[in-house]
Design an enzyme around this catalytic site. Sequence first.
Site, PDB file in Angstrom:
ATOM      1  N   TYR A 269       0.836  -1.213   0.000  1.00  0.00           N
ATOM      2  CA  TYR A 269       0.000   0.000   0.000  1.00  0.00           C
ATOM      3  C   TYR A 269       0.864   1.254   0.000  1.00  0.00           C
ATOM      4  CZ  TYR A 269      -3.989   2.993   1.075  1.00  0.00           C
ATOM      5  OH  TYR A 269      -4.968   3.948   1.007  1.00  0.00           O
TER       6      TYR A 269
ATOM      7  N   PHE B 214      -7.340  19.750 -24.564  1.00  0.00           N
ATOM      8  CA  PHE B 214      -8.065  18.504 -24.822  1.00  0.00           C
ATOM      9  C   PHE B 214      -9.435  18.555 -24.131  1.00  0.00           C
ATOM     10  CE2 PHE B 214      -9.120  14.034 -23.881  1.00  0.00           C
ATOM     11  CZ  PHE B 214      -9.301  13.640 -25.196  1.00  0.00           C
ATOM     12  N   ASP B 215     -10.392  17.745 -24.603  1.00  0.00           N
ATOM     13  CA  ASP B 215     -11.771  17.905 -24.094  1.00  0.00           C
ATOM     14  C   ASP B 215     -11.917  17.646 -22.602  1.00  0.00           C
ATOM     15  OD1 ASP B 215     -11.296  15.310 -24.920  1.00  0.00           O
ATOM     16  OD2 ASP B 215     -13.356  14.878 -25.448  1.00  0.00           O
TER      17      ASP B 215
ATOM     18  N   ASP C 223       0.725  19.400 -20.948  1.00  0.00           N
ATOM     19  CA  ASP C 223      -0.117  18.209 -21.076  1.00  0.00           C
ATOM     20  C   ASP C 223       0.654  17.286 -22.020  1.00  0.00           C
ATOM     21  OD1 ASP C 223      -1.875  16.266 -21.866  1.00  0.00           O
ATOM     22  OD2 ASP C 223      -3.588  17.600 -22.119  1.00  0.00           O
TER      23      ASP C 223
ATOM     24  N   ALA D 174       0.589  13.888 -22.921  1.00  0.00           N
ATOM     25  CA  ALA D 174       0.131  12.569 -23.370  1.00  0.00           C
ATOM     26  C   ALA D 174       0.986  12.005 -24.514  1.00  0.00           C
ATOM     27  CB  ALA D 174      -1.333  12.648 -23.795  1.00  0.00           C
TER      28      ALA D 174
ATOM     29  N   LYS E 247      -1.047   6.706 -23.663  1.00  0.00           N
ATOM     30  CA  LYS E 247      -0.601   7.014 -25.027  1.00  0.00           C
ATOM     31  C   LYS E 247       0.885   6.668 -25.161  1.00  0.00           C
ATOM     32  CE  LYS E 247      -4.441   9.723 -24.764  1.00  0.00           C
ATOM     33  NZ  LYS E 247      -5.229   9.886 -23.539  1.00  0.00           N
TER      34      LYS E 247
ATOM     35  N   HIS F 148     -20.563  13.806 -26.108  1.00  0.00           N
ATOM     36  CA  HIS F 148     -20.257  12.917 -27.244  1.00  0.00           C
ATOM     37  C   HIS F 148     -20.128  11.454 -26.851  1.00  0.00           C
ATOM     38  CE1 HIS F 148     -16.534  14.314 -25.476  1.00  0.00           C
ATOM     39  NE2 HIS F 148     -15.908  13.271 -25.966  1.00  0.00           N
TER      40      HIS F 148
END
Length: 459
Positions: free
Chosen positions: A72, A124-125, A215, A217, A258, A450
């Site tokens: 843990y 990004f969304d 960001d 990714a 990604k 979406h």
Amino acid sequence: MELPFAESYKIKMVETIRKSSRAEREQWMKDANYNLFNLKSDYVFIDLLTDSGTGAMSDKQWAAMMEGDESYAGARSFFNLKESISNITGFPYFLPTHQGRAAENVLFSALIKAGDILPGNSHFDTTKGHIEFRKAHAIDCTIDEAKDTTIELPFKGNMDLGKLEDVLKKYPKEKIPCIVLTITNNTAGGQPVSMENIKGVSLLAKKYGIKLLVDSARFAENAYFIKTREKGYDKKSIREICLEMFGYADFMTMSAKKDAIVNMGGFIAFRHEEDWRNCQMYTIMYEGFITYGGMSGRDMNALAQGLREGTDFEYLETRIGQIAYLGKKLDEYGIPYQRPAGGHAIFLDAKKILVNVPKEELIAQTLGIELYLEGGIRGVEIGTLLADRDPETRENRYPALELLRLAIPRRVYTNNHMDFIAAAVKNVYDRRDSITRGYIIKKELPIMRHFTVELEPAK
Ligand code: F0G
């Protein structure tokens, strides 16, 4: 004779995929309320919905999973991941999260208050969703050229420094918790950001006393483009380029699904101890203890190894070479897409393909449905559905571009699959004049509609 291009890996395990008939696909599409997210994956032959979490792990990653430490607190896997992250990014502090949007949730919980302003290059969304959910505002400062799919630019994902400075001048610094730089720029077509631009953004951030968030990714794909396209970087290794890119930032959020080629995982990495400490409480509340944050030990081990493989030049050459291969095939057929081909995907220009479908009837979504019916290929709409409604007026936001993204999973499909995809796109393109009607919305959620929207054919 010059030796041709070939993949930098061989295949050890395979998964069967099945074709279906057009009649079957028509029924399945109707049952899914014309939302590609609602299809069972068994009904899809080639799945290009996303490159996120859909990559094939290597033998070394699977071996690393066997050695996961599931303690843990203070697990070996945590320290293994910490070492991999600090070697590749240079950031001394990090917090694991279960995926990229969880990293955004933790960081933004510590950073953003209502009324704040976050300038960026096509957030990004989920990033935008997390900003708007907190009643803050995302301001897009991407270069205008990104909106013209015909322009060939080496770094079409760049931030417009003039637009950015206007935002930084207009608002007091207390209202701007950070600038968000997304590498590569997914929404603009998987287009990279140049080192010169990263440097320029960072200089402006320093000038106005504002922090820079990357960001990340698809940071390794971005580094590959810098190496192969930007003057002065051809002799530098991908790792050196990554260290320089992150050297300009104060923190990064990472969707490890990604470029780190794992099926689930993410993290936030920090330059400053204080920011790391400010996020700990939210990690514990939303994700888990600070040495596992939503990931099991084995997953942290696979991620540590995936970061190393994802930043290997030969791997990246194979990866990005495959997208370029698909782009070249589409060029042969004269099909319009966001030029040049991106790092992780091809973005078909739906407005230029389905010229007869009105924008109220969801042009890119219509193209996505047609491509599925044609060949069992599932892409994703980057158009009106994704753009959502304006949070204040509740009006539809019609974006400048209606794109159908064909995202290519890492190490999953062969170039024969690319040929199949190109042929299916060509068939839809050849009958484009006969496609005159699209779809209308039956049901939708108030935010990020979406994913679950239900549609019906327009009459
Ligand atoms: N940032 C970027 C640039 C992304 O592309 C994504 C996810 C995220 C953040 C969020 O990460 O999914 O791990 O929570 N993009 C996926 C896509 C979903 O299909 O492009 P996540």
